[in-house]
Structures are given as C-alpha cells and as structure tokens.
Design a protein around this motif. Structure first.
Motif, short mmCIF file in Angstrom:
data_model
loop_
_atom_site.label_atom_id
_atom_site.label_comp_id
_atom_site.label_asym_id
_atom_site.label_seq_id
_atom_site.Cartn_x
_atom_site.Cartn_y
_atom_site.Cartn_z
N MET A 60 -1.97 -7.94 -13.57
CA MET A 60 -0.81 -6.78 -13.98
C MET A 60 0.50 -7.57 -14.29
O MET A 60 0.90 -8.59 -14.03
CB MET A 60 -0.58 -6.35 -12.32
N SER A 61 0.91 -6.85 -15.42
CA SER A 61 2.16 -7.27 -16.12
C SER A 61 3.26 -7.28 -15.06
O SER A 61 3.28 -6.52 -14.25
CB SER A 61 2.30 -6.85 -17.15
N GLU A 62 4.38 -7.97 -15.38
CA GLU A 62 5.61 -8.02 -14.77
C GLU A 62 5.99 -6.30 -14.86
O GLU A 62 6.59 -5.92 -13.68
CB GLU A 62 6.63 -8.79 -15.06
N PHE A 63 6.20 -5.91 -16.09
CA PHE A 63 6.52 -4.40 -16.31
C PHE A 63 5.81 -3.45 -15.08
O PHE A 63 6.62 -2.75 -14.62
CB PHE A 63 6.37 -4.03 -17.74
N ALA A 64 4.61 -3.48 -15.29
CA ALA A 64 3.78 -2.78 -14.52
C ALA A 64 4.16 -2.70 -13.01
O ALA A 64 4.26 -1.94 -12.17
CB ALA A 64 2.24 -2.88 -14.62
N ALA A 65 4.17 -4.12 -12.30
CA ALA A 65 4.56 -4.30 -11.35
C ALA A 65 5.83 -3.74 -10.73
O ALA A 65 6.17 -3.01 -9.53
CB ALA A 65 4.54 -5.90 -10.81
N GLU A 66 6.95 -3.90 -11.62
CA GLU A 66 8.01 -3.45 -11.37
C GLU A 66 8.20 -2.04 -11.41
O GLU A 66 8.79 -1.51 -10.37
CB GLU A 66 9.23 -3.90 -12.26
N LEU A 67 7.57 -1.42 -12.19
CA LEU A 67 7.46 0.04 -12.18
C LEU A 67 6.96 0.79 -11.13
O LEU A 67 7.24 1.67 -10.66
CB LEU A 67 6.58 0.61 -13.65
N ARG A 102 3.55 6.94 -20.27
CA ARG A 102 3.78 6.50 -21.60
C ARG A 102 3.31 5.08 -21.88
O ARG A 102 2.79 4.65 -23.00
CB ARG A 102 5.25 6.56 -21.82
N HIS A 103 3.22 4.40 -20.80
CA HIS A 103 2.89 2.82 -21.23
C HIS A 103 1.54 2.46 -20.36
O HIS A 103 1.21 1.41 -20.34
CB HIS A 103 3.94 1.81 -20.67
N GLY A 104 0.74 3.55 -19.95
CA GLY A 104 -0.41 3.31 -19.34
C GLY A 104 -0.56 2.73 -18.26
O GLY A 104 -1.63 1.90 -17.91
N VAL A 105 0.61 2.73 -17.40
CA VAL A 105 0.55 2.16 -15.92
C VAL A 105 0.11 3.05 -14.86
O VAL A 105 0.83 4.15 -14.84
CB VAL A 105 2.06 1.46 -15.90
N ASP A 106 -0.93 2.76 -14.10
CA ASP A 106 -1.42 3.39 -13.14
C ASP A 106 -0.52 3.24 -11.91
O ASP A 106 -0.32 2.32 -11.21
CB ASP A 106 -2.82 3.29 -12.69
N VAL A 107 0.24 4.31 -11.43
CA VAL A 107 0.90 4.24 -10.11
C VAL A 107 0.46 5.24 -9.37
O VAL A 107 1.39 5.81 -8.40
CB VAL A 107 2.44 4.52 -10.73
N ARG A 108 -0.63 5.69 -8.99
CA ARG A 108 -1.40 6.50 -8.18
C ARG A 108 -0.76 5.86 -6.68
O ARG A 108 -0.68 4.78 -6.69
CB ARG A 108 -2.79 6.71 -8.30
N TYR A 109 -0.74 6.87 -5.90
CA TYR A 109 -0.12 6.60 -4.54
C TYR A 109 -1.38 6.16 -3.61
O TYR A 109 -2.64 6.77 -3.79
CB TYR A 109 0.35 7.93 -3.73
N ALA A 110 -1.43 5.06 -2.97
CA ALA A 110 -2.37 4.50 -2.11
C ALA A 110 -2.91 5.54 -1.29
O ALA A 110 -4.09 5.31 -1.00
CB ALA A 110 -1.84 3.42 -1.38
N ALA A 111 -2.32 6.26 -0.67
CA ALA A 111 -3.06 7.09 0.27
C ALA A 111 -3.10 8.51 -0.24
O ALA A 111 -3.45 9.43 0.34
CB ALA A 111 -1.89 7.51 1.45
N ASP A 112 -2.95 8.89 -1.73
CA ASP A 112 -3.21 9.92 -2.51
C ASP A 112 -2.15 11.07 -1.78
O ASP A 112 -2.81 12.16 -1.48
CB ASP A 112 -4.83 10.33 -2.38
N THR A 113 -1.14 10.79 -1.26
CA THR A 113 -0.03 11.88 -0.63
C THR A 113 0.66 12.22 -1.91
O THR A 113 1.24 11.52 -2.62
CB THR A 113 0.56 11.29 0.45
N PRO A 114 0.97 13.44 -1.82
CA PRO A 114 1.97 13.95 -3.03
C PRO A 114 3.36 13.09 -2.77
O PRO A 114 3.62 12.89 -1.36
CB PRO A 114 2.11 15.25 -2.76
N ALA A 115 4.21 13.28 -3.52
CA ALA A 115 5.37 12.31 -3.65
C ALA A 115 6.41 13.02 -2.52
O ALA A 115 6.41 14.31 -2.36
CB ALA A 115 6.21 12.65 -4.87
N GLY A 116 6.86 12.15 -1.69
CA GLY A 116 7.92 12.56 -0.77
C GLY A 116 7.17 12.74 0.66
O GLY A 116 7.75 13.11 1.57
N GLU A 117 6.17 12.81 0.87
CA GLU A 117 5.27 13.18 1.66
C GLU A 117 4.83 12.06 2.51
O GLU A 117 4.35 11.16 2.12
CB GLU A 117 3.85 14.31 1.76
N VAL A 118 4.85 12.21 3.78
CA VAL A 118 4.58 10.71 4.64
C VAL A 118 2.75 11.09 4.73
O VAL A 118 2.63 12.28 5.42
CB VAL A 118 5.23 10.78 6.02
#
Length: 64
Positions: A1-8, A47-63
């Motif tokens: 994984m690139s440094e950019f992807a990890a930071e994003l 835009r940069h093809g970086v996969d940032v899916r949530y580990a638990a597949d929960t919507p943003a902001g939900e625990v």
C-alpha cells in the motif's frame, strides 16, 4: 500500500470516528460539517482508486 493510500485511509477512519462522537454529543450541525469533510476524503480516495471501505461495513459515523 502506498504512503498516500495509508494516510488517506487513516484520515477517513479518524473523521468517521469523530462523526460518531459528535453525533452522540452535539447533534446534527456538527455532524453535517464533519460529514462534508468525510465526503471530500471519500471523493479523493475514489478519484485515486484508493479503497477506504469500513472494516465493519457500518455507515459513516455509526458505531459498529
């Protein structure tokens, strides 16, 4: 994984965690502001093809 992807991914995770805390503590206006930040990061990731899916597949902001 690139440094950019990890930071994003780290930034998306940070903002997502903040969303959950703000929703619990302050209500909708704070969540709207932070949601905008998260949407910008997700667009940048897409835009940069970086996969940032949530580990638990929960919507943003939900625990999960």
């Amino acid at each position: 994984m690139s440094e950019f992807a990890a930071e994003l991914r780290a930034r998306v995770d940070d903002v997502d965690a903040e969303l959950g805390l703000l929703r619990e503590a302050f209500g909708t206006r704070a969540v709207e502001v932070l949601s905008g930040r998260l949407e910008n990061l997700l667009r940048l990731a897409d835009r940069h093809g970086v996969d940032v899916r949530y580990a638990a597949d929960t919507p943003a902001g939900e625990v999960g």
